[in-house]
Design a protein around this motif. Structure first.
Motif, short mmCIF file in Angstrom:
data_model
loop_
_atom_site.label_atom_id
_atom_site.label_comp_id
_atom_site.label_asym_id
_atom_site.label_seq_id
_atom_site.Cartn_x
_atom_site.Cartn_y
_atom_site.Cartn_z
N SER A 119 41.80 55.49 38.80
CA SER A 119 42.33 54.13 38.57
C SER A 119 41.99 53.22 39.74
O SER A 119 42.01 51.99 39.60
CB SER A 119 43.84 54.17 38.34
OG SER A 119 44.52 54.63 39.50
N ILE A 120 41.65 53.78 40.89
CA ILE A 120 41.27 52.99 42.07
C ILE A 120 40.09 52.07 41.75
O ILE A 120 39.93 51.02 42.39
CB ILE A 120 40.94 53.93 43.25
CG1 ILE A 120 40.72 53.13 44.55
CG2 ILE A 120 39.75 54.79 42.95
CD1 ILE A 120 41.96 52.48 45.08
N LEU A 121 39.29 52.43 40.75
CA LEU A 121 38.17 51.58 40.35
C LEU A 121 38.64 50.18 39.97
O LEU A 121 37.89 49.20 40.13
CB LEU A 121 37.42 52.20 39.17
CG LEU A 121 36.61 53.47 39.43
CD1 LEU A 121 36.15 54.07 38.10
CD2 LEU A 121 35.43 53.19 40.33
N PHE A 122 39.86 50.07 39.46
CA PHE A 122 40.40 48.81 38.96
C PHE A 122 41.35 48.15 39.95
O PHE A 122 41.94 47.11 39.64
CB PHE A 122 41.16 49.04 37.64
CG PHE A 122 40.35 49.75 36.58
CD1 PHE A 122 39.57 49.04 35.69
CD2 PHE A 122 40.37 51.13 36.49
CE1 PHE A 122 38.84 49.69 34.71
CE2 PHE A 122 39.64 51.80 35.52
CZ PHE A 122 38.86 51.08 34.63
N PRO A 150 42.67 47.19 50.99
CA PRO A 150 41.67 46.29 51.58
C PRO A 150 40.40 47.04 51.96
O PRO A 150 40.41 48.25 52.16
CB PRO A 150 42.38 45.77 52.83
CG PRO A 150 43.27 46.89 53.24
CD PRO A 150 43.76 47.50 51.95
N GLY A 151 39.29 46.29 52.05
CA GLY A 151 38.06 46.86 52.58
C GLY A 151 36.98 47.05 51.55
O GLY A 151 37.24 47.33 50.38
N SER A 152 35.74 46.90 52.01
CA SER A 152 34.57 47.07 51.14
C SER A 152 34.14 48.51 50.98
O SER A 152 33.27 48.81 50.17
CB SER A 152 33.40 46.25 51.69
OG SER A 152 33.02 46.73 52.99
N ALA A 153 34.73 49.41 51.77
CA ALA A 153 34.28 50.81 51.76
C ALA A 153 34.52 51.47 50.42
O ALA A 153 33.80 52.41 50.05
CB ALA A 153 34.99 51.60 52.86
N PHE A 154 35.52 51.01 49.66
CA PHE A 154 35.76 51.61 48.34
C PHE A 154 34.53 51.44 47.45
O PHE A 154 34.01 52.42 46.88
CB PHE A 154 36.98 50.97 47.67
CG PHE A 154 38.29 51.35 48.29
CD1 PHE A 154 38.74 52.65 48.28
CD2 PHE A 154 39.08 50.38 48.89
CE1 PHE A 154 39.95 53.01 48.85
CE2 PHE A 154 40.30 50.71 49.45
CZ PHE A 154 40.73 52.02 49.45
N ASN A 155 34.04 50.21 47.33
CA ASN A 155 32.89 49.98 46.46
C ASN A 155 31.63 50.66 46.99
O ASN A 155 30.78 51.08 46.21
CB ASN A 155 32.66 48.48 46.28
CG ASN A 155 33.56 47.87 45.21
OD1 ASN A 155 34.08 48.58 44.35
ND2 ASN A 155 33.78 46.58 45.29
N ARG A 203 31.08 46.68 32.99
CA ARG A 203 32.43 46.12 32.92
C ARG A 203 32.54 45.01 33.96
O ARG A 203 32.23 45.22 35.13
CB ARG A 203 33.48 47.20 33.19
CG ARG A 203 33.51 48.28 32.14
CD ARG A 203 34.60 49.31 32.41
NE ARG A 203 34.23 50.25 33.45
CZ ARG A 203 34.86 51.41 33.67
NH1 ARG A 203 35.87 51.75 32.89
NH2 ARG A 203 34.48 52.21 34.64
N GLN A 204 32.98 43.86 33.53
CA GLN A 204 33.08 42.72 34.42
C GLN A 204 34.08 43.00 35.54
O GLN A 204 35.22 43.38 35.30
CB GLN A 204 33.51 41.47 33.65
CG GLN A 204 33.49 40.20 34.49
CD GLN A 204 33.78 38.96 33.67
OE1 GLN A 204 34.05 39.05 32.48
NE2 GLN A 204 33.72 37.81 34.30
N GLY A 205 33.61 42.83 36.77
CA GLY A 205 34.48 43.01 37.92
C GLY A 205 34.65 44.45 38.36
O GLY A 205 35.32 44.70 39.36
N ILE A 206 34.07 45.40 37.63
CA ILE A 206 34.18 46.82 37.96
C ILE A 206 32.78 47.35 38.26
O ILE A 206 31.87 47.18 37.45
CB ILE A 206 34.81 47.64 36.81
CG1 ILE A 206 36.15 47.02 36.40
CG2 ILE A 206 34.99 49.09 37.21
CD1 ILE A 206 37.19 47.00 37.49
#
Length: 549
Positions: free
Chosen positions: A90-93, A101-106, A475-478
């Protein structure tokens, strides 16, 4: 790099027995990701966390720490009593939330996406990411189970934040099924890697320049990028530079409050390296195994001792069957196997069991014919290629392994965990050379013409044949595409075959570029008795022309 794709000609679905996983298993692809990290045949899932200090040219970033953080932020909102949340992707959303926070997730998602297909849930990749990062950094072996199910939307809020007080943190961990000792261990183990990034937490990181990181174990620590217990020893001896322990704003010194929550009892235990390692292995395993109710995880994945790979079983222009593949033999220290002194052959049985034969193998010589796993497992590869009589076909085989230097010692026979055979079905075949995706011609456009051809045995044509495609939809935004199974019927072709045993079936359809790197299966029949050819890859057909049979 050679592909390690398995083309499975399975009769039944996954089976699990006490001695190990029976082949083929629905976890075959996951086991490959886990086992084949380096060498002649590899998936390279470990690449972005090797060395442990690696980052994608982003100052201060440690990808291994990002992988551990991703798993924690996904699992943290588990509600043990309600059976909701946990490690479910679910972290994808949820990356737009202040608690994440942070760009490391993507960045982490982007690396995992290359390994995401119909053979694995994205949540399993997140869990495997934690296991891999921990191992790459010298940490303990965390048991890895597969079988998670991906969420289709965001979960509830509730990831702990540094400014929250100790009672709030205790309540969040308790809701997820963890007591105070668990909370302390999970935070300490999670913070042995990484640190606080200025751009993510500007009020907490005293290094005020973009890209600067205040490491949990201190930038001048002897091994600042390794999975060790310095996070505990520095805290206890007063030398800690952890910005969540000695930060200028005591409101956000959450690690100080958490570490001392039981009078330092747990942290004192964790100053012993062996106890630190054991506690981290246990708490990480329990964390990634926190899944929604109804999700059944496998037994811990371990590398197969003996594993076959069928790369080709198809009708050829001579009317016989091309049968090609590889055998992977575990030669890890302790198996008493010398990879340079082994011989392997297949003893196969025909479709009606009336005819038997043997197939010799040759040792793979490229890069010594060896692959290496996550925890030092070593494998030797043996290749085979032969032609089979289409009228008698093949039902399965056993594997015989012998030692050439001791010819008087009988061969060891492997019979697929006591089931009798490694099963093979020849009712429906994937005609690789007659399948293609046109991406090169002047007529090629997105979506691209996509052709899948199968050969169906004539005594099986009463059953419907189809292609099951793990279809990717943006998926938009994902960042990660939606992956859903779509079924497309195969139609009987008017093309002739050189065999009286088989007829050709085809699927011709447009395939959007988003699904170039997806997987598909060829299915004959329905339900548990369906015959399947699994783990086929659409990107292997890109730019390939269909050949006549």
């Amino acid at each position: 790099m050679r592909s390690s794709t398995i083309t499975s000609y399975a009769i039944t679905g996954a089976q699990l027995v006490s001695a190990g996983f029976v082949w083929p298993s629905k976890y075959d692809y996951v086991e490959d990701l886990y086992s084949l990290q380096a060498g002649v045949i590899r998936h390279g899932f470990i690449d972005n966390v090797t060395p442990c200090s690696f980052n994608e040219n982003i100052k201060g970033r440690q990808d291994a720490a990002a992988w551990v953080r991703t798993a924690y932020h996904d699992a943290a909102t588990h509600d043990a009593a309600a059976g909701t949340g946990g490690l479910d992707a679910s972290i994808l959303f949820e990356t737009d939330r202040p608690e994440n926070p942070g760009s490391a997730f993507n960045d982490t998602f982007g690396f995992f996406s290359a390994h995401y297909n119909g053979g694995v849930a994205f949540a399993d990749l997140i869990a495997l990411g934690l296991v891999t990062a921990t191992a790459s950094c010298g940490g303990p072996k965390v048991p890895f189970r597969a079988g998670r199910i991906d969420a289709t939307e965001a979960g509830v809020l509730g990831v702990p934040e540094p400014q929250q007080d100790l009672d709030k943190h205790k309540a969040i961990f308790a809701k997820a099924g963890f007591n105070t000792e668990d909370m302390i261990a999970m935070v300490a183990c999670g913070h042995t890697l990484g640190g606080v990034h200025h751009e993510d937490f500007p009020d907490m990181n005293e290094n005020g320049n973009k890209g600067e990181t205040s490491r949990f174990e201190g930038n001048d620590n002897e091994h600042p990028y390794q999975f060790d217990n310095a996070i505990a020893t520095q805290y206890l001896d007063g030398s800690s530079q952890n910005p969540l322990v000695v930060g200028h704003n005591d409101t956000t010194n959450s690690d100080k409050r958490i570490f001392g929550a039981d009078g330092n009892k747990t942290m004192n235990a964790m100053k012993d390296p062996a106890q630190f390692s054991a506690k981290c292995a246990d708490i990480f395993a329990r964390m990634i195994d926190s899944v929604p109710a109804g999700v059944e995880l496998s037994e811990p994945i371990e590398s197969f001792d003996m594993k076959p790979y069928i790369d080709l079983l198809a009708l050829n222009s001579n009317g016989t069957l091309d049968f090609e593949g590889r055998i992977r033999v575990r030669v890890t220290e302790g198996t008493n196997r010398n990879g340079d002194d082994l011989a392997v052959r297949l003893a196969y049985t025909s479709r009606d069991s009336a005819k038997n034969g043997t197939i010799e193998t040759t040792v793979e010589h490229l890069k010594g014919g060896q692959s290496i796993g996550l925890f030092g497992e070593k494998f030797k590869w043996f290749n085979f290629a032969t032609k089979l009589d289409a009228s008698t076909g093949i039902r399965g085989f056993t594997i015989e392994m012998s030692v050439p230097s001791t010819p008087d010692v009988p061969a060891t026979v492997f019979d697929n965990e006591g089931t009798g055979l490694y099963p093979v079905q020849d009712a429906v075949l994937y005609q690789t050379k007659q399948s293609c995706m046109d991406t090169n011609t002047a007529q090629a456009s997105d979506p691209f013409p996509f052709t899948v051809t199968a050969a169906v045995r004539k005594d099986q044509t009463a059953s419907a044949a189809a292609v099951e495609l793990a279809y990717r939809t943006p998926r938009q935004g994902i960042l990660i595409n939606k992956l859903e199974k779509k079924t497309f019927p195969l139609a009987k072709s008017d093309k002739k075959t050189p065999s009286d045993e088989y007829e050709l079936y085809e699927l011709q359809m447009p395939l959007a570029s988003a699904s170039w790197s997806t997987t598909f299966e060829i299915v004959l029949g329905e339900g548990a008795n369906a015959k399947r050819v699994t783990q086929l890859y659409s990107n292997k057909l890109a730019g390939v022309a269909c050949q006549p049979l």
